[in-house]
Design a protein around this motif. Structure first.
Motif, PDB file in Angstrom:
ATOM      1  N   ALA A  74       0.833  -1.206   0.000  1.00 13.41           N
ATOM      2  CA  ALA A  74       0.000   0.000   0.000  1.00 13.41           C
ATOM      3  C   ALA A  74       0.867   1.255   0.000  1.00 13.41           C
ATOM      4  O   ALA A  74       0.589   2.221  -0.730  1.00 13.41           O
ATOM      5  CB  ALA A  74      -0.922  -0.011   1.224  1.00 13.41           C
ATOM      6  N   PHE A  75       1.946   1.259   0.789  1.00 16.96           N
ATOM      7  CA  PHE A  75       2.863   2.402   0.790  1.00 16.96           C
ATOM      8  C   PHE A  75       3.522   2.551  -0.580  1.00 16.96           C
ATOM      9  O   PHE A  75       3.648   3.660  -1.109  1.00 16.96           O
ATOM     10  CB  PHE A  75       3.928   2.227   1.876  1.00 16.96           C
ATOM     11  N   GLU A  76       3.962   1.441  -1.147  1.00 23.98           N
ATOM     12  CA  GLU A  76       4.617   1.482  -2.458  1.00 23.98           C
ATOM     13  C   GLU A  76       3.667   2.011  -3.530  1.00 23.98           C
ATOM     14  O   GLU A  76       4.063   2.815  -4.387  1.00 23.98           O
ATOM     15  CB  GLU A  76       5.118   0.091  -2.827  1.00 23.98           C
ATOM     16  N   THR A  77       2.418   1.579  -3.489  1.00 26.59           N
ATOM     17  CA  THR A  77       1.440   2.035  -4.476  1.00 26.59           C
ATOM     18  C   THR A  77       1.226   3.534  -4.376  1.00 26.59           C
ATOM     19  O   THR A  77       1.202   4.246  -5.403  1.00 26.59           O
ATOM     20  CB  THR A  77       0.099   1.293  -4.284  1.00 26.59           C
ATOM     21  N   ARG A  78       1.083   4.046  -3.155  1.00 27.37           N
ATOM     22  CA  ARG A  78       0.859   5.485  -2.977  1.00 27.37           C
ATOM     23  C   ARG A  78       2.062   6.292  -3.449  1.00 27.37           C
ATOM     24  O   ARG A  78       1.923   7.307  -4.136  1.00 27.37           O
ATOM     25  CB  ARG A  78       0.562   5.802  -1.507  1.00 27.37           C
ATOM     26  N   LEU A  79       3.263   5.839  -3.100  1.00 20.28           N
ATOM     27  CA  LEU A  79       4.461   6.569  -3.503  1.00 20.28           C
ATOM     28  C   LEU A  79       4.689   6.487  -5.007  1.00 20.28           C
ATOM     29  O   LEU A  79       5.149   7.459  -5.629  1.00 20.28           O
ATOM     30  CB  LEU A  79       5.669   6.017  -2.751  1.00 20.28           C
ATOM     31  N   SER A  80       4.363   5.350  -5.615  1.00 21.13           N
ATOM     32  CA  SER A  80       4.535   5.202  -7.060  1.00 21.13           C
ATOM     33  C   SER A  80       3.687   6.199  -7.831  1.00 21.13           C
ATOM     34  O   SER A  80       4.068   6.648  -8.926  1.00 21.13           O
ATOM     35  CB  SER A  80       4.170   3.775  -7.491  1.00 21.13           C
ATOM     36  N   ARG A  81       2.537   6.570  -7.258  1.00 18.48           N
ATOM     37  CA  ARG A  81       1.674   7.543  -7.929  1.00 18.48           C
ATOM     38  C   ARG A  81       2.316   8.924  -8.009  1.00 18.48           C
ATOM     39  O   ARG A  81       1.896   9.758  -8.817  1.00 18.48           O
ATOM     40  CB  ARG A  81       0.334   7.645  -7.184  1.00 18.48           C
ATOM     41  N   GLU A  82       3.330   9.176  -7.168  1.00 14.67           N
ATOM     42  CA  GLU A  82       4.028  10.458  -7.218  1.00 14.67           C
ATOM     43  C   GLU A  82       4.933  10.556  -8.449  1.00 14.67           C
ATOM     44  O   GLU A  82       5.312  11.647  -8.867  1.00 14.67           O
ATOM     45  CB  GLU A  82       4.880  10.646  -5.951  1.00 14.67           C
ATOM     46  N   MET A  83       5.303   9.397  -9.038  1.00 17.71           N
ATOM     47  CA  MET A  83       6.152   9.359 -10.231  1.00 17.71           C
ATOM     48  C   MET A  83       5.519   8.411 -11.243  1.00 17.71           C
ATOM     49  O   MET A  83       6.053   7.345 -11.552  1.00 17.71           O
ATOM     50  CB  MET A  83       7.579   8.918  -9.854  1.00 17.71           C
ATOM     51  N   PRO A  84       4.353   8.776 -11.786  1.00 19.51           N
ATOM     52  CA  PRO A  84       3.589   7.850 -12.629  1.00 19.51           C
ATOM     53  C   PRO A  84       4.300   7.461 -13.917  1.00 19.51           C
ATOM     54  O   PRO A  84       4.189   6.309 -14.353  1.00 19.51           O
ATOM     55  CB  PRO A  84       2.295   8.625 -12.915  1.00 19.51           C
ATOM     56  N   LEU A  85       5.019   8.396 -14.568  1.00 15.86           N
ATOM     57  CA  LEU A  85       5.689   8.062 -15.822  1.00 15.86           C
ATOM     58  C   LEU A  85       6.827   7.073 -15.590  1.00 15.86           C
ATOM     59  O   LEU A  85       7.030   6.142 -16.378  1.00 15.86           O
ATOM     60  CB  LEU A  85       6.215   9.327 -16.493  1.00 15.86           C
ATOM     61  N   THR A  86       7.559   7.250 -14.492  1.00 14.35           N
ATOM     62  CA  THR A  86       8.639   6.324 -14.157  1.00 14.35           C
ATOM     63  C   THR A  86       8.078   4.928 -13.913  1.00 14.35           C
ATOM     64  O   THR A  86       8.590   3.927 -14.423  1.00 14.35           O
ATOM     65  CB  THR A  86       9.378   6.808 -12.904  1.00 14.35           C
ATOM     66  N   THR A  87       7.011   4.861 -13.120  1.00 12.42           N
ATOM     67  CA  THR A  87       6.381   3.573 -12.836  1.00 12.42           C
ATOM     68  C   THR A  87       5.877   2.916 -14.121  1.00 12.42           C
ATOM     69  O   THR A  87       6.055   1.707 -14.335  1.00 12.42           O
ATOM     70  CB  THR A  87       5.212   3.763 -11.853  1.00 12.42           C
ATOM     71  N   ALA A  88       5.263   3.727 -14.994  1.00 12.38           N
ATOM     72  CA  ALA A  88       4.734   3.177 -16.246  1.00 12.38           C
ATOM     73  C   ALA A  88       5.847   2.626 -17.121  1.00 12.38           C
ATOM     74  O   ALA A  88       5.697   1.567 -17.747  1.00 12.38           O
ATOM     75  CB  ALA A  88       3.954   4.260 -16.993  1.00 12.38           C
ATOM     76  N   ARG A  89       6.982   3.336 -17.183  1.00 13.59           N
ATOM     77  CA  ARG A  89       8.103   2.857 -18.002  1.00 13.59           C
ATOM     78  C   ARG A  89       8.619   1.517 -17.500  1.00 13.59           C
ATOM     79  O   ARG A  89       8.884   0.593 -18.282  1.00 13.59           O
ATOM     80  CB  ARG A  89       9.225   3.893 -18.006  1.00 13.59           C
ATOM     81  N   LEU A  90       8.777   1.394 -16.179  1.00 13.25           N
ATOM     82  CA  LEU A  90       9.304   0.145 -15.627  1.00 13.25           C
ATOM     83  C   LEU A  90       8.312  -1.004 -15.805  1.00 13.25           C
ATOM     84  O   LEU A  90       8.698  -2.131 -16.122  1.00 13.25           O
ATOM     85  CB  LEU A  90       9.640   0.339 -14.150  1.00 13.25           C
ATOM     86  N   ARG A  91       7.021  -0.728 -15.607  1.00 12.99           N
ATOM     87  CA  ARG A  91       6.032  -1.792 -15.769  1.00 12.99           C
ATOM     88  C   ARG A  91       5.906  -2.201 -17.234  1.00 12.99           C
ATOM     89  O   ARG A  91       5.697  -3.377 -17.549  1.00 12.99           O
ATOM     90  CB  ARG A  91       4.672  -1.342 -15.225  1.00 12.99           C
ATOM     91  N   ALA A  92       6.040  -1.232 -18.137  1.00 11.77           N
ATOM     92  CA  ALA A  92       6.014  -1.557 -19.563  1.00 11.77           C
ATOM     93  C   ALA A  92       7.201  -2.429 -19.928  1.00 11.77           C
ATOM     94  O   ALA A  92       7.083  -3.368 -20.733  1.00 11.77           O
ATOM     95  CB  ALA A  92       6.012  -0.283 -20.395  1.00 11.77           C
ATOM     96  N   ALA A  93       8.357  -2.140 -19.331  1.00  8.11           N
ATOM     97  CA  ALA A  93       9.544  -2.961 -19.584  1.00  8.11           C
ATOM     98  C   ALA A  93       9.333  -4.378 -19.072  1.00  8.11           C
ATOM     99  O   ALA A  93       9.734  -5.351 -19.712  1.00  8.11           O
ATOM    100  CB  ALA A  93      10.766  -2.331 -18.919  1.00  8.11           C
ATOM    101  N   GLU A  94       8.691  -4.518 -17.905  1.00 11.21           N
ATOM    102  CA  GLU A  94       8.378  -5.842 -17.374  1.00 11.21           C
ATOM    103  C   GLU A  94       7.456  -6.602 -18.317  1.00 11.21           C
ATOM    104  O   GLU A  94       7.662  -7.788 -18.605  1.00 11.21           O
ATOM    105  CB  GLU A  94       7.708  -5.713 -16.004  1.00 11.21           C
ATOM    106  N   ALA A  95       6.412  -5.907 -18.794  1.00 11.17           N
ATOM    107  CA  ALA A  95       5.460  -6.553 -19.693  1.00 11.17           C
ATOM    108  C   ALA A  95       6.134  -6.963 -20.994  1.00 11.17           C
ATOM    109  O   ALA A  95       5.879  -8.047 -21.529  1.00 11.17           O
ATOM    110  CB  ALA A  95       4.292  -5.612 -19.976  1.00 11.17           C
TER     111      ALA A  95
END
Length: 289
Positions: A97-118
């Protein structure tokens, strides 16, 4: 000497420098006498929130019955200290839950990493579907590598290269490089890397470090073995988010069953620097090492 072997030896001998002009992931481990050994973590009923600690200054008083304190630091950094009782909730659920909230502060960074995972997962599925063709290609590659190989054997040293693959065995050191995958074992430390997915995993006993990197975005997780909670999570990007953040993360520590003290960090500086160390000192002040 073949390229994979060069890269692996470079990683061992010059972690603090770039080899042949290439970008590298720098992994640094330090220990000072001030840290001391890890001890038994304390059970905390209310947070200790000094007015200042290092570069951090407290904003107001502790809130929510002494379970939340907020600090500001250099360049507008923000640190929040939380005391979380687990009750019937797992530590994994709490930290997610903490990680999810903090990830929303840097949405483009999170999206790039998740896209790389996918993308990596899709490539793996495609590779499985083409397994028969890959086996045939591997057979041909082995035949070609047989004519392009080298072996060095002297007492205590074994070096063998086969095309783009390499195996190195020295006293206490074992290096294997096969395609995008590399493995380094030094004593009780095991480092596994995969250039295709941009990941590095380091294990020393029960202690673990996991690094995922895509372009300049990086996510780091560390956990320390044992019954207690000692976990760090960091997300960094040189490109600032809309709110100006280049680093978010948390340091979580607490005895088995809780409560857990969690310091969350938001920084406009990509490097962890002093603010992360000061947040860690806040955790240590409350619960111990």
């Amino acid at each position: 000497m073949r390229r994979p072997l060069f890269v692996m030896i470079c990683a061992l001998s010059a972690l603090t420098a770039a080899c042949d002009g290439e970008r590298t992931i720098r992994i640094t481990s330090t220990h000072t006498g001030d840290d001391g050994p890890r001890g038994v973590l304390k059970i905390v009923d209310a947070l200790q929130c000094p007015q200042t600690i290092g570069t951090l200054t407290r904003k107001g008083s502790a809130r929510a019955g002494g379970t939340v304190c907020t600090y500001t630091g250099a360049k507008g950094a923000e640190v929040s200290l939380h005391l979380v009782r687990l009750d019937n909730t797992s530590i994994e659920t709490v930290l997610q839950a903490f990680e999810t909230r903090l990830s929303r502060e840097m949405p483009l960074t999170t999206a790039r990493l998740r896209a790389a995972e996918a993308s990596a997962a899709a490539e793996a599925a495609h590779a499985d579907a083409d397994a028969a063709r890959a086996d045939a290609d591997a057979a041909r590659a082995d035949a070609a590598a047989a004519a392009d190989s080298a072996t060095v054997r002297v007492p205590g040293v074994h070096i063998e290269t086969r095309g783009e693959d390499a195996d190195v065995r020295l006293p206490g050191i074992n290096i294997e490089s096969h395609g995008d995958r590399s493995s380094v074992r030094i004593g009780g430390i095991n480092i596994q890397s995969n250039d295709g997915t941009g990941t590095v995993n380091i294990r020393s006993g029960e202690d673990r470090v996991s690094i995922q990197s895509h372009a300049d975005s990086t996510e780091v997780r560390t956990s320390t073995g044992g019954d207690s909670t000692r976990i760090t999570w960091i997300l960094t990007d040189p490109e600032a988010s809309e709110a100006g953040w280049r680093l978010v993360g948390f340091e979580a520590r607490g005895p088995q069953g809780g409560p857990v003290v969690i310091a969350t960090i938001r920084s406009r500086d990509k490097e962890r620097g002093r603010v992360f160390a000061d947040a860690r000192d806040l955790v240590t002040l409350n619960v111990g090492r």
